[in-house]
Structure formats: structure tokens, C-alpha cells
Scaffold this motif. Structure first.
Motif, PDB file in Angstrom:
ATOM      1  N   GLY A  13      45.992  37.294  35.330  1.00 38.26           N
ATOM      2  CA  GLY A  13      45.759  36.641  34.049  1.00 38.26           C
ATOM      3  C   GLY A  13      44.320  36.217  33.860  1.00 38.26           C
ATOM      4  N   ALA A  14      44.138  35.085  33.180  1.00 38.56           N
ATOM      5  CA  ALA A  14      42.796  34.602  32.859  1.00 38.56           C
ATOM      6  C   ALA A  14      41.966  34.421  34.124  1.00 38.56           C
ATOM      7  N   GLY A  15      40.775  34.999  34.110  1.00 32.99           N
ATOM      8  CA  GLY A  15      39.857  34.818  35.231  1.00 32.99           C
ATOM      9  C   GLY A  15      40.185  35.624  36.466  1.00 32.99           C
ATOM     10  N   SER A  16      40.911  36.736  36.301  1.00 33.85           N
ATOM     11  CA  SER A  16      41.382  37.478  37.477  1.00 33.85           C
ATOM     12  C   SER A  16      40.377  38.493  38.023  1.00 33.85           C
ATOM     13  N   GLY A  17      39.220  38.632  37.389  1.00 29.61           N
ATOM     14  CA  GLY A  17      38.158  39.428  37.988  1.00 29.61           C
ATOM     15  C   GLY A  17      38.212  40.910  37.682  1.00 29.61           C
ATOM     16  N   ALA A  18      37.368  41.647  38.396  1.00 32.13           N
ATOM     17  CA  ALA A  18      37.176  43.072  38.129  1.00 32.13           C
ATOM     18  C   ALA A  18      38.324  43.916  38.675  1.00 32.13           C
ATOM     19  N   GLU A  19      38.559  45.025  37.992  1.00 39.47           N
ATOM     20  CA  GLU A  19      39.534  46.030  38.433  1.00 39.47           C
ATOM     21  C   GLU A  19      38.761  47.316  38.680  1.00 39.47           C
ATOM     22  N   GLY A  20      38.465  47.603  39.925  1.00 39.47           N
ATOM     23  CA  GLY A  20      37.721  48.810  40.252  1.00 39.47           C
ATOM     24  C   GLY A  20      38.558  49.755  41.085  1.00 39.47           C
ATOM     25  N   LEU A  21      37.984  50.242  42.166  1.00 37.26           N
ATOM     26  CA  LEU A  21      38.743  51.071  43.095  1.00 37.26           C
ATOM     27  C   LEU A  21      39.696  50.205  43.913  1.00 37.26           C
ATOM     28  N   PHE A  22      39.463  48.913  43.892  1.00 35.13           N
ATOM     29  CA  PHE A  22      40.445  47.930  44.352  1.00 35.13           C
ATOM     30  C   PHE A  22      40.293  46.688  43.485  1.00 35.13           C
ATOM     31  N   ARG A  23      41.280  45.799  43.539  1.00 34.05           N
ATOM     32  CA  ARG A  23      41.245  44.585  42.731  1.00 34.05           C
ATOM     33  C   ARG A  23      40.339  43.549  43.393  1.00 34.05           C
ATOM     34  N   GLU A  24      39.374  43.070  42.624  1.00 33.41           N
ATOM     35  CA  GLU A  24      38.436  42.086  43.157  1.00 33.41           C
ATOM     36  C   GLU A  24      39.160  40.866  43.716  1.00 33.41           C
ATOM     37  N   ALA A  25      40.123  40.334  42.966  1.00 37.19           N
ATOM     38  CA  ALA A  25      40.778  39.087  43.363  1.00 37.19           C
ATOM     39  C   ALA A  25      41.509  39.202  44.693  1.00 37.19           C
ATOM     40  N   GLU A  26      42.005  40.385  45.003  1.00 37.72           N
ATOM     41  CA  GLU A  26      42.697  40.566  46.280  1.00 37.72           C
ATOM     42  C   GLU A  26      41.703  40.558  47.443  1.00 37.72           C
ATOM     43  N   HIS A  27      40.576  41.217  47.254  1.00 34.00           N
ATOM     44  CA  HIS A  27      39.629  41.330  48.364  1.00 34.00           C
ATOM     45  C   HIS A  27      38.746  40.098  48.520  1.00 34.00           C
ATOM     46  N   THR A  28      38.566  39.324  47.458  1.00 29.20           N
ATOM     47  CA  THR A  28      37.881  38.044  47.665  1.00 29.20           C
ATOM     48  C   THR A  28      38.714  37.166  48.590  1.00 29.20           C
ATOM     49  N   ARG A  29      40.026  37.287  48.494  1.00 26.96           N
ATOM     50  CA  ARG A  29      40.900  36.490  49.362  1.00 26.96           C
ATOM     51  C   ARG A  29      40.928  37.022  50.788  1.00 26.96           C
ATOM     52  N   LEU A  30      40.856  38.319  50.938  1.00 25.40           N
ATOM     53  CA  LEU A  30      40.797  38.876  52.291  1.00 25.40           C
ATOM     54  C   LEU A  30      39.519  38.426  53.003  1.00 25.40           C
ATOM     55  N   VAL A  31      38.393  38.528  52.313  1.00 22.65           N
ATOM     56  CA  VAL A  31      37.121  38.102  52.908  1.00 22.65           C
ATOM     57  C   VAL A  31      37.114  36.590  53.112  1.00 22.65           C
ATOM     58  N   GLY A  32      37.533  35.865  52.083  1.00 26.22           N
ATOM     59  CA  GLY A  32      37.500  34.409  52.148  1.00 26.22           C
ATOM     60  C   GLY A  32      38.381  33.841  53.243  1.00 26.22           C
TER      61      GLY A  32
END
Length: 354
Positions: A13-32
Motif C-alpha cells: 500500500g501507501a509508501g511500499s517502495g519500488a517494484e523492480g526485479l525484486f520488491r524494494e520493501a522485501e529486501h530492505t527488510r532482509l538487509v535491515g
């Protein structure tokens, strides 16, 4: 040191970030989350500034800043992945207030460049809400472009979230633990005075209980306490005297409510709000209840013990493996980390000796 970590964007939803070759929001959480694990293992207090859900982008940003500013942070770090309209943008860049060239921020860019990313440098970030509004020193790390095939290939090639989190950790904390471990993988890690005191406290109680009840090997009990409570500095350890993060599960004593971070089999993380955790009067009570839990936990009405294989086992590596196999934690690397990062690194088998 206290560090606030924001895994950028909401999940949906709101503020969920970029959709590229992977979803930004998922990988920010993996790194974080990988970064949080490293910080906690080093005994650093981490403030969770991640927001999974908001009705608007402005609400999301305000919540992030509110979480960051309620703590006295040394650093606020927001993890992001970039994207461009042409899908040709590539490289790592970091935003700071007024473009301040913090050595830590420059080090992240330089180390990422060594692994194959273009170094786009440390840039003026005063226009970004989370940079402008947080009180602490802040950096917003754009790891790479999630819509650029070259960047994504490099990201996966270097080890993805684990590699990136290690670079951020090394740069912030001013140490290269990964390099040291590669040079001397079997050496015993030196400990601070506070860590030694904590380890000896837990080890002594665990050893005494092992002699009396023979439930769980002291080296692994101590390793779990260190890992799960970040050497006694976690929120649960400080506010609920809970060193092991055991959920309610029939507990009749005090309860502490906070979110839980769980890991799926595919390696991604998710948050469970308002999780009910056991709370204690002191740390010794927490240690003894942990062993009681191992000795009595059943999920089939008492017909069998969930952790039966753990009870009385004298091999620390097997105990770690049994804990993971029996579902003690959702982390897919729990057993490996317990053994390598704690039992071996801190020579915890000394507490198993008569």
C-alpha cells in the motif's frame, strides 16, 4: 552505542517502495534484519524504526521519525533500494543531512564499489523527511538499483543481504569482523568486561541447573541467552528480565507485549504485532524457566515432549541442531549461528565441564 534501523517503506500500500526485479520493501527488510542481528551480536542496542503499514506516505514517514526520536540514538540508518525511469541507473549512494561526508557513509560506498557497484557517493539529503527530521546523525543508504539487471546480478553474486549488512556494520562500528573471522575462524573471541560478567552469570546458573536436573547443556543455554538478549541489552532483557524471548504458551506469570520478528522458510522476515512474551522478576528466574520450558513443552497434550532430544544431550552441536529441528526458533540459521558464533567463538563448553 544505540542505533536505529529503518527497513525502508511499508510492506504494502501507501509508501511500499519500488517494484523492480525484486520488491524494494522485501529486501530492505532482509538487509535491515541482517544488520540488526550483527549489531545485537556485538552488544549494541538497536531501536526498531521499521513501519510495515500506514494509510498514507506522510503517516509512514511521521511514524518512522517518531520511533527514531523517542530514543537517544548515535545513528539512524534507513535502508533503501533505488530505481530509475529508464532502468539504467546503477550503483550505491547515501544521503545525509546537508550532504555531510561522514567517514562511515563514505566507507560504505567505497566497500560496495570494491564489490562491483558504481560509487555514486554521499549526497545532499536534507530534502528527505527522515534525514531532515531525525535528531540523530542519519544516513539513508540506497544499496543499489533494484530495476537494473547488472546491479541486481551483482547484489546476488556478492551474497545479497548478508554481504550488504556486513559492510554497513563494519563501516558503522569501525571493525572488520568478517575479515578477522576468515583469518582465524577457530579462535576464541575476546570479550568486554560487561560481556564476561554476563556470560559468567548465565554460565554459572546454567551449570548448577545442569548438575541438579540434567535438562540442557550449559554451553548452549549460555549461547542462547547471549544471542537472544544481545548480552542482556535487548528490550525484553531490560524491561521484562527475559533472556530467551519465550512466548506466553500457557505461562501463568507476568506478560510483556511487543512485536516479534519471524523468518519464513524462504528467508524473508515478517513482523507479528502485540506478541505476548513471558516476563520475570530477575534473570535467574528467566534461565530456570527456559530450562523448565525445554523439559516440559508439549504440543500434543503431553503425549510427547517437543524438545525430548535436547534433554540430557551432552553434545553441544547436536543440542543446537535438535533445537532448530524441533522448531525452537524460526531462523533458518539458528543452529549454525548458536554453535559457530557463540559456543565456539566464546569457548562456552567450559561451562559443560564438571
Amino acid at each position: 552505542m544505540t542505533i536505529g534501523v529503518n527497513c525502508g517503506h511499508t510492506l504494502h500500500g501507501a509508501g511500499s517502495g519500488a517494484e523492480g526485479l525484486f520488491r524494494e520493501a522485501e529486501h530492505t527488510r532482509l538487509v535491515g534484519q541482517a544488520l540488526v542481528d550483527l549489531l545485537k551480536e556485538a552488544g549494541i542496542y538497536v531501536a526498531d524504526c521499521t513501519i510495515d503499514k500506514a494509510d498514507t506516505c506522510q503517516e509512514y514517514l511521521a511514524k518512522v521519525v517518531s520511533f527514531a526520536n523517542r530514543e537517544d540514538l548515535d545513528w539512524f540508518i534507513s535502508i533503501h533500494f533505488n530505481a530509475s525511469a529508464s532502468h539504467k541507473g546503477k550503483g550505491v549512494e547515501i544521503y545525509t543531512y546537508k550532504g555531510k561526508q561522514y567517514p562511515q557513509a563514505k566507507a560504505i560506498c567505497e566497500e560496495m564499489a570494491k564489490l562491483g557497484f558504481e560509487n555514486r557517493g554521499v549526497k545532499e539529503g536534507s530534502g528527505l523527511y527522515v534525514i531532515r527530521k531525525t535528531r540523530a546523525k542519519a544516513m539513508l543508504v540506497e544499496v543499489c538499483f533494484c530495476d537494473n539487471q547488472q546491479d541486481v546480478d551483482t547484489y546476488y553474486k556478492i551474497g545479497a543481504a548478508r554481504a550488504v549488512s556486513q559492510i554497513i556494520f563494519n563501516s558503522i562500528c569501525g571493525q572488520c569482523r568478517q575479515g578477522e573471522n576468515e583469518k582465524s575462524p577457530g579462535r576464541v573471541q575476546e570479550k568486554s568486561k560487561e560481556q564476561t560478567t554476563f556470560m559468567e552469570f548465565v554460565g554459572a546458573i546454567a551449570r548448577k541447573d545442569w548438575k541438579e536436573r540434567r535438562i540442557m547443556l550449559p554451553s548452549v543455554v549460555t549461547a542462547q541467552a547471549i544471542k537472544e538478549s544481545a548480552w542482556g541489552t535487548s528490550e525484553l532483557a531490560c524491561k521484562a528480565n527475559a533472556l530467551f524471548g519465550i512466548k506466553e504458551n500457557g505461562w501463568k506469570g507476568r506478560i510483556y507485549i511487543k512485536e516479534a520478528i519471524e523468518q519464513k522458510p524462504d528467508g524473508s522476515y515478517y513482523k507479528v504485532d502485540d506478541t505476548r512474551w513471558r516476563a520475570y522478576d530477575n534473570w535467574e528466574q528467566s534461565i530456570l524457566d527456559h530450562n523448565n520450558y525445554i523439559a516440559t513443552r508439549s504440543t500434543d497434550g503431553g503425549r510427547s515432549l517437543r524438545y525430548g532430544a535436547v534433554i540430557g544431550c551432552c553434545d553441544p552441536e547436536l543440542v543446537c541442531w535438535y533445537l532448530q529441528r524441533c522448531g525452537y526458533a524460526t531462523s533458518i540459521t539458528y543452529a549454525e549461528s548458536l554453535m559457530k558464533d557463540y559456543v565456539v567463538k566464546y569457548d562456552l563448553t567450559v561451562y559443560d565441564k564438571p
